[in-house]
Design an enzyme around this catalytic site. Structure first.
Site, mmCIF file in Angstrom:
data_model
loop_
_atom_site.group_PDB
_atom_site.id
_atom_site.type_symbol
_atom_site.label_atom_id
_atom_site.label_comp_id
_atom_site.label_asym_id
_atom_site.label_seq_id
_atom_site.Cartn_x
_atom_site.Cartn_y
_atom_site.Cartn_z
ATOM 1 N N SER A 140 4.234 4.581 -4.996
ATOM 2 C CA SER A 140 3.064 4.742 -5.698
ATOM 3 C C SER A 140 2.089 4.355 -4.880
ATOM 4 O O SER A 140 1.996 4.918 -3.634
ATOM 5 C CB SER A 140 2.677 3.076 -5.946
ATOM 6 N N TYR A 153 4.382 -5.952 -4.007
ATOM 7 C CA TYR A 153 4.561 -4.801 -5.006
ATOM 8 C C TYR A 153 4.391 -3.673 -3.868
ATOM 9 O O TYR A 153 4.145 -2.762 -3.884
ATOM 10 C CB TYR A 153 4.560 -4.857 -6.200
#
Length: 250
Positions: A140, A153
């Site tokens: 990501s 995350y």
């Protein structure tokens, strides 16, 4: 043009029943691959994909060590080799850092990072037998900069990017390529809670030169290329699919 195919390839996709994983499974099947999709529930995938004769499913929790061992054993027995591994499983809990419990942080690391590392290690013998394997790790842009997705995350995705680089160098002698894909905001169930907030969506679009969020198939197309032998000299890379977000200054 010859070579733009996955015909005869055997691919494992984790988290392949929705969003980016489902889009990758669809593209792989259309290009001729045999695809094994792993998810906690695979019922939702039925009827969504063409070439279903080449689609196989297995329900289970990839963060469960016993399930990972069993999965690797089944792949070894049924296929003997593995040409493509797509580590796509991931989740998130969005909140301020001081609001996370230790259990929530450990859950994110176990789901996003440790499970994919261990699965990749278990699949190594089958990947080596391929002779031209490709591992694709879905990371990501949150692994490179703050995008308000929560520190844990982002940390797991940053670790995946670095894991990709190290493993690409180590496994190159076995003709196994390792690459990462880092999406920005893509229309998936995981981002729905964010994209339905008008103020957040406005900020996201303002930060994105292309002026829109991405579609799952736009990530899947890159995964297909990285899975093909056409990309045989590409390894150790982290490629952003972000509509130009990471390139924008003012």
């Amino acid at each position: 043009m010859s070579g733009w195919t996955l015909q005869g390839k055997k691919a494992l996709i984790t988290g392949g029943t929705k969003g980016i994983g489902l889009a990758i499974a669809r593209e792989f099947l259309e290009l001729g691959a045999e695809v094994l999709v792993i998810a906690r529930s695979t019922k939702s995938i039925q009827g969504k994909l063409k070439n279903s004769a080449n689609l196989f499913t297995n329900e289970g929790d990839i963060s469960n060590p016993a399930f990972r061992q069993d999965l690797a054993q089944k792949i070894s027995e049924n296929w003997g080799k593995l040409d493509i591994l797509v580590n796509n499983v991931g989740t998130n809990i969005r909140k301020k850092f001081v609001e996370y419990s230790e259990e929530e942080i450990r859950l994110l690391f176990e789901t996003n990072l440790f499970s994919m590392m261990e699965l990749t290690r278990l699949c190594y013998p089958m990947l080596k037998k391929s002779g031209h394997a490709s591992v694709i790790n879905v990371a990501s842009v949150a692994g490179m900069q703050d995008v308000q997705s929560g520190p844990p995350y982002g940390m797991t995705k940053a670790a995946i990017i670095q894991f990709t680089k190290h493993l690409a160098a180590e496994w190159s002698v076995d003709q196994i390529r390792i690459n990462a894909i880092s999406p920005w905001y893509i229309e998936t169930p995981l981002t729905e809670a964010v994209l339905t907030q008008p103020d957040r969506l406005e900020k996201i679009l303002a930060r994105t030169p292309m002026g829109r969020v991405g579609k799952p198939h736009e990530v899947a197309s890159l995964a297909c290329y990285l899975a093909m032998d056409k990309s045989s000299y590409i390894t150790g890379q982290n490629i952003s699919v972000d509509g130009g977000m990471s390139a924008k200054g003012l």
